[in-house]
Design an enzyme around this catalytic site. Structure first.
Site, mmCIF file in Angstrom:
data_model
loop_
_atom_site.group_PDB
_atom_site.id
_atom_site.type_symbol
_atom_site.label_atom_id
_atom_site.label_comp_id
_atom_site.label_asym_id
_atom_site.label_seq_id
_atom_site.Cartn_x
_atom_site.Cartn_y
_atom_site.Cartn_z
ATOM 1 C CE LYS A 54 31.803 75.822 134.361
ATOM 2 N NZ LYS A 54 33.179 75.460 134.616
ATOM 3 C CD GLN A 98 36.617 75.634 133.807
ATOM 4 O OE1 GLN A 98 35.600 75.922 134.439
ATOM 5 N NE2 GLN A 98 36.640 74.643 132.949
ATOM 6 C CG ASP A 121 33.932 71.957 140.461
ATOM 7 O OD1 ASP A 121 33.091 71.636 139.613
ATOM 8 O OD2 ASP A 121 34.953 72.614 140.220
HETATM 9 N N1 GUN Z 1 36.986 71.570 133.781
HETATM 10 C C1 GUN Z 1 36.199 70.757 133.023
HETATM 11 N N2 GUN Z 1 35.083 70.394 133.701
HETATM 12 C C2 GUN Z 1 35.184 70.987 134.916
HETATM 13 C C3 GUN Z 1 34.325 70.987 136.054
HETATM 14 O O1 GUN Z 1 33.255 70.363 136.105
HETATM 15 N N3 GUN Z 1 34.781 71.718 137.114
HETATM 16 C C4 GUN Z 1 35.963 72.380 137.093
HETATM 17 N N4 GUN Z 1 36.321 73.055 138.174
HETATM 18 N N5 GUN Z 1 36.755 72.405 136.045
HETATM 19 C C5 GUN Z 1 36.367 71.719 134.969
#
Ligand code: GUN
Length: 294
Positions: A54, A98, A121
């Protein structure tokens, strides 16, 4: 018949390029550099890979990446304090914590504390509620990516029968809303659903998001169906290394489906690209600029 393979890598690269162009424009015309803060608590190896990826892609798109890595024994109060600090930081336009968080931390309380305007998100109940009411909202990235990939096959989803396997807040539930917005007819299946294979065989669009390796068999699919595989499962391979498989038995599905996303190289690529889209959109909205073209 062999299904058309939907190239998520290509679609995601195109989306990232369009985001980068818009970032150049808002920097030049408005002095705005979108900023994304990613918070990682603990040392889950898969999460570490995602977070690194990311950060890399955020910077490649011309945005600022703020990484916050906290130890696994971080207290709820310290995590909430960091979220509050990011909420009030004018250089931060998007906040992603995350998931999953280490045991003992209350994820929902953290999600609730994120400023909805910075909730890239789309998990804060305000954004989830807005989406469910058909209002503009920051939308979870993976479902957004699923819709974009589906539209590379079908210009319109109107009247199509869609089935979503899995009812998570991150994928299944928001995907229902996005498909409804496209005028599809939506069924959501889950661990208690009866006659799953029969229901699946009626669907023109199949979204598999259950986290169970190769659960959806070729015989469950309607010939010509479009299959979007959200699963990313690690299985030990014959060579001792892990191999990635989706929630769909890919080789079998290839013979029945009309189009299918591979794993890897399908939906996974889209999630980060859509995160960049959401960060750009959030930055423009916070700054009071018109919505970007992407
Ligand atoms: N863990 C796996 N996919 C995601 C996501 O799209 N957002 C977040 N915050 N955690 C994740």
């Amino acid at each position: 018949m062999s299904a058309r393979i939907i190239d998520g890598k290509l679609v995601a690269a195109d989306l990232r390029a369009r985001v980068a162009e818009e970032v150049t424009r808002v920097k030049r015309d408005h002095g705005l550099t979108p900023g994304l803060a990613v918070v990682l608590v603990g040392h889950d190896p898969a999460s570490e890979v995602y977070v690194r990826n990311k950060a890399k892609q955020t910077e490649a798109a011309g945005m600022t990446s703020f990484e916050h890595k906290l130890p696994a024994d971080t207290s709820q109060a310290d995590l909430m304090a960091l979220v509050a600090k990011l909420n009030s930081d004018p250089a931060v336009h998007g906040i992603l914590v995350q998931l999953p968080l280490p045991a003992g931390l209350d994820s929902q309380a953290v999600i609730n504390a994120i400023d909805p305007a910075k909730d890239v998100d789309g998990l804060n109940p305000l954004n989830a509620g807005r989406l469910a009411n058909g209002l503009p909202a920051l939308t979870p990235c993976t479902p957004l990516g699923c819709i974009i990939l589906t539209k590379t096959v079908h210009a319109s989803l109107e009247g199509m029968n869609a089935i979503i396997l899995g009812r998570s807040n991150l994928v299944g539930r928001p995907l229902v809303q996005l498909l409804l917005n496209e005028n599809a007819t939506v069924t959501i299946a889950h661990s208690r659903t009866r006659d799953l294979a029969d229901i699946c065989r009626r669907a023109d669009l199949v979204y598999a998001a259950v986290g169970r390796p190769e659960m959806v068999k070729g015989s469950w699919l309607k010939p010509g169906a479009t299959v979007i595989d959200v699963g990313i499962n690690r299985l030990p391979g014959a060579d001792g290394k892990n191999r990635l498989v989706g929630d769909v038995a890919y080789q079998e599905a290839l013979d029945v489906a009309g189009a299918i996303t591979p794993v890897p190289g399908g939906v996974g690529q889209m999630t980060v690209a859509c995160l960049l889209v959401n960060t750009l959109r959030a930055a423009c909205a916070i700054k009071g600029l018109p919505a970007p073209s992407v």
